[in-house]
Scaffold this motif. Structure first.
Motif, PDB file in Angstrom:
ATOM      1  N   ARG A  35      -5.941  -1.708  -5.172  1.00  0.00           N
ATOM      2  CA  ARG A  35      -5.949  -1.809  -3.643  1.00  0.00           C
ATOM      3  C   ARG A  35      -4.821  -2.767  -3.258  1.00  0.00           C
ATOM      4  O   ARG A  35      -4.072  -2.837  -2.629  1.00  0.00           O
ATOM      5  CB  ARG A  35      -7.378  -2.055  -2.738  1.00  0.00           C
ATOM      6  CG  ARG A  35      -7.092  -2.388  -1.530  1.00  0.00           C
ATOM      7  CD  ARG A  35      -8.335  -2.595  -0.760  1.00  0.00           C
ATOM      8  NE  ARG A  35      -8.000  -3.800   0.038  1.00  0.00           N
ATOM      9  CZ  ARG A  35      -8.909  -4.837   0.587  1.00  0.00           C
ATOM     10  NH1 ARG A  35     -10.184  -4.821  -0.038  1.00  0.00           N
ATOM     11  NH2 ARG A  35      -8.419  -5.558   1.511  1.00  0.00           N
TER      12      ARG A  35
ATOM     13  N   PHE B 172      -6.390  -0.732   4.369  1.00  0.00           N
ATOM     14  CA  PHE B 172      -6.567  -0.961   2.934  1.00  0.00           C
ATOM     15  C   PHE B 172      -8.012  -0.947   2.537  1.00  0.00           C
ATOM     16  O   PHE B 172      -8.369  -0.154   1.443  1.00  0.00           O
ATOM     17  CB  PHE B 172      -5.749  -2.009   2.547  1.00  0.00           C
ATOM     18  CG  PHE B 172      -4.326  -2.034   2.847  1.00  0.00           C
ATOM     19  CD1 PHE B 172      -3.417  -1.080   1.937  1.00  0.00           C
ATOM     20  CD2 PHE B 172      -3.987  -2.695   3.631  1.00  0.00           C
ATOM     21  CE1 PHE B 172      -2.209  -1.123   2.284  1.00  0.00           C
ATOM     22  CE2 PHE B 172      -2.371  -2.935   3.773  1.00  0.00           C
ATOM     23  CZ  PHE B 172      -1.598  -1.844   3.107  1.00  0.00           C
ATOM     24  N   GLU B 173      -8.749  -1.367   3.142  1.00  0.00           N
ATOM     25  CA  GLU B 173     -10.551  -1.224   2.799  1.00  0.00           C
ATOM     26  C   GLU B 173     -10.821   0.297   2.709  1.00  0.00           C
ATOM     27  O   GLU B 173     -11.408   0.465   2.077  1.00  0.00           O
ATOM     28  CB  GLU B 173     -11.323  -2.049   3.767  1.00  0.00           C
ATOM     29  CG  GLU B 173     -10.966  -3.526   3.994  1.00  0.00           C
ATOM     30  CD  GLU B 173      -9.725  -3.861   4.574  1.00  0.00           C
ATOM     31  OE1 GLU B 173      -8.906  -3.211   5.688  1.00  0.00           O
ATOM     32  OE2 GLU B 173      -9.566  -5.108   4.545  1.00  0.00           O
TER      33      GLU B 173
ATOM     34  N   GLU C 123      -1.394  -2.676  -1.447  1.00  0.00           N
ATOM     35  CA  GLU C 123      -1.112  -3.522  -0.019  1.00  0.00           C
ATOM     36  C   GLU C 123       0.082  -4.296  -0.007  1.00  0.00           C
ATOM     37  O   GLU C 123       0.709  -4.570   0.660  1.00  0.00           O
ATOM     38  CB  GLU C 123      -2.332  -4.346   0.185  1.00  0.00           C
ATOM     39  CG  GLU C 123      -2.567  -5.088   1.321  1.00  0.00           C
ATOM     40  CD  GLU C 123      -3.800  -5.818   1.895  1.00  0.00           C
ATOM     41  OE1 GLU C 123      -3.827  -6.644   2.740  1.00  0.00           O
ATOM     42  OE2 GLU C 123      -4.973  -5.405   1.036  1.00  0.00           O
TER      43      GLU C 123
ATOM     44  N   GLN D 153      -9.577   1.734  -0.317  1.00  0.00           N
ATOM     45  CA  GLN D 153     -10.611   1.515  -1.478  1.00  0.00           C
ATOM     46  C   GLN D 153     -11.822   2.103  -1.370  1.00  0.00           C
ATOM     47  O   GLN D 153     -12.451   2.579  -2.620  1.00  0.00           O
ATOM     48  CB  GLN D 153     -10.756  -0.126  -1.368  1.00  0.00           C
ATOM     49  CG  GLN D 153     -11.421  -0.422  -2.609  1.00  0.00           C
ATOM     50  CD  GLN D 153     -11.563  -2.098  -2.672  1.00  0.00           C
ATOM     51  OE1 GLN D 153     -11.025  -2.696  -1.917  1.00  0.00           O
ATOM     52  NE2 GLN D 153     -12.292  -2.599  -3.743  1.00  0.00           N
TER      53      GLN D 153
END
Length: 129
Positions: A95, A81-82, A99, A85
């Motif tokens: 985000r 997920f980082e 998630e 983003q």
């Protein structure tokens, strides 16, 4: 023609497209639309796109409360997920909404959709009110 096929609002900094995320994560139509609207709202539809994401999140929640959820369990640790983003220059609220939606899919704990809805509402309030 290229802008019609590959609009820049759907293409990340390194060439990743929203379609790539949806396909890679095996998201269904409703989940894919949540990702699409959360990623593009800053570059296209604004508040209306966030409101559309809420509609799809609520639909996902309703369908799964009725027991019509996917039986397939996916490996939640696989999702980065980082990266999402950074790649699409989305904020923390977007985000976290994505998630939470994916975590709901992975675990079958559909209360995560309620949390995703709250993140989208927070983004609407912070950005448009």
């Amino acid at each position: 023609m290229e802008e019609l096929v590959h609009p820049q609002r759907y293409v990340g900094k390194n060439g990743t497209e929203v379609f790539d995320i949806i396909d890679e994560w095996e998201l269904n139509y409703y989940q894919g639309n949540v990702v699409k609207y959360l990623i593009r709202h800053r570059n296209k539809g604004g508040k209306q796109d966030l409101e559309k994401a809420l509609v799809y999140l609520r639909h996902i929640l309703t369908e799964n409360e009725l027991g019509q959820r996917s039986r397939r369990i996916v490996d939640f640790e696989y999702f980065q997920f980082e990266y999402l983003q950074d790649e699409f220059d989305i904020g923390l609220n977007e985000r976290m909404a994505i998630e939470c939606m994916v975590r709901a899919k992975q675990t079958g704990m559909w209360s995560y959709i309620d949390i995703a809805i709250e993140y989208v509402k927070r983004e609407i309030k912070q950005r448009y009110e």
